[in-house]
Design a protein around this motif. Structure first.
Motif, mmCIF file in Angstrom:
data_model
loop_
_atom_site.group_PDB
_atom_site.id
_atom_site.type_symbol
_atom_site.label_atom_id
_atom_site.label_comp_id
_atom_site.label_asym_id
_atom_site.label_seq_id
_atom_site.Cartn_x
_atom_site.Cartn_y
_atom_site.Cartn_z
ATOM 1 N N THR A 64 0.950 -1.319 0.131
ATOM 2 C CA THR A 64 -0.080 -0.034 0.052
ATOM 3 C C THR A 64 1.039 1.445 0.052
ATOM 4 O O THR A 64 1.578 1.462 0.587
ATOM 5 N N PRO A 65 0.748 2.375 -0.891
ATOM 6 C CA PRO A 65 1.456 3.468 -1.112
ATOM 7 C C PRO A 65 0.891 4.359 0.144
ATOM 8 O O PRO A 65 -0.153 4.466 0.638
ATOM 9 N N ARG A 66 2.168 4.792 0.931
ATOM 10 C CA ARG A 66 2.000 5.839 1.925
ATOM 11 C C ARG A 66 2.455 7.172 1.594
ATOM 12 O O ARG A 66 3.410 7.276 0.894
ATOM 13 N N LYS A 67 1.649 8.259 2.216
ATOM 14 C CA LYS A 67 2.096 9.628 2.021
ATOM 15 C C LYS A 67 3.330 9.809 2.841
ATOM 16 O O LYS A 67 4.214 10.599 2.431
ATOM 17 N N ALA A 68 3.456 9.407 3.963
ATOM 18 C CA ALA A 68 4.610 9.561 4.889
ATOM 19 C C ALA A 68 5.136 8.296 5.407
ATOM 20 O O ALA A 68 4.447 7.107 5.224
ATOM 21 N N GLU A 69 6.387 8.271 5.648
ATOM 22 C CA GLU A 69 7.023 6.904 6.241
ATOM 23 C C GLU A 69 6.484 6.669 7.520
ATOM 24 O O GLU A 69 6.349 7.549 8.488
ATOM 25 N N ASP A 73 6.349 10.543 12.254
ATOM 26 C CA ASP A 73 6.053 11.584 13.187
ATOM 27 C C ASP A 73 6.275 11.260 14.594
ATOM 28 O O ASP A 73 6.962 12.016 15.184
#
Length: 171
Positions: A64-69, A73
Motif C-alpha cells: 500500500t502506498p503511503r504519503k509518509a514514512e 511523526d
C-alpha cells in the motif's frame, strides 16, 4: 532589613532554587520518558507497516502506498523530546552554581544574625553586671560602715533589731 529577616530571605531563595532544580530534573525525566515512548511508537508503526506490506506481497499485491514514512511523526517527536531534555538538563549546572552561592550567603547571613543576637545578649549581660556590681558595692559598703561604727562585737536591743536583720553578706 534585620539580620534575621535577611537570613530568612536567603533561606527562602535557596529553597526556591532547589525547587527549580528539582523541577528541571523532573522535566528532563519526563522528556526522556516521552522520547522513549515516541521511539517505541515509531518502531511499532514501522513494524506494523512492514507486516502489512509483507501480507500484501504474500497475497501477490503491491504494498500500500503511503504519503509518509511509517513512524516518521513519532520519530520526530522522539528526537524533539530528547533535544528538549538536553536543553533542560543544560540549565541545571547554572542553577546548582546559584544554589551553592545561595548556601554560602546563608552561612554569611547566619553568622551575621547570630553575631547580632550574641552581641545584644552580651550588652544585656554587661548592663546587668554593672547594675549588680553597684548593688554589691552598696551592700558591702553598708556592712563595712556598720562594722566601722559598731565593731565586730556589739550589744543591741533584740526587740528593735532582730538578729536575722543583722546578717553580714561578706564571707
Amino acid at each position: 532589613m534585620s539580620a534575621r529577616a535577611e537570613l530568612q530571605a536567603r533561606l527562602a531563595e535557596r529553597d526556591r532554587i532547589a525547587s527549580e532544580i528539582a523541577g528541571h530534573r523532573q522535566r528532563v525525566a519526563d522528556l526522556q520518558s516521552q522520547a522513549n515512548n515516541a521511539e517505541a511508537r515509531a518502531i511499532a508503526e514501522r513494524a506494523s507497516a512492514a507486516e502489512a506490506d509483507a501480507l500484501d506481497m504474500a497475497e501477490g499485491r503491491k504494498p500500500t502506498p503511503r504519503k509518509a514514512e511509517p513512524g516518521a511523526d513519532a520519530g520526530r517527536e522522539a528526537v524533539a523530546a530528547r533535544r528538549a531534555a538536553e536543553l533542560a538538563e543544560a540549565e541545571i549546572p547554572a542553577l546548582e552554581s546559584a544554589l551553592a552561592d545561595a548556601e554560602r550567603e546563608i552561612v554569611d547571613s547566619a553568622l551575621t544574625a547570630f553575631r547580632a543576637e550574641r552581641d545584644a545578649a552580651h550588652r544585656e549581660v554587661l548592663a546587668s553586671a554593672e547594675a549588680l556590681g553597684l548593688a554589691l558595692a552598696r551592700l558591702l559598703a553598708t556592712d563595712l560602715a556598720r562594722e566601722a561604727l559598731t565593731g565586730r562585737r556589739f550589744a543591741f536591743d533584740p526587740a528593735r533589731h532582730p538578729p536575722t536583720d543583722l546578717w553580714q553578706p561578706r564571707p
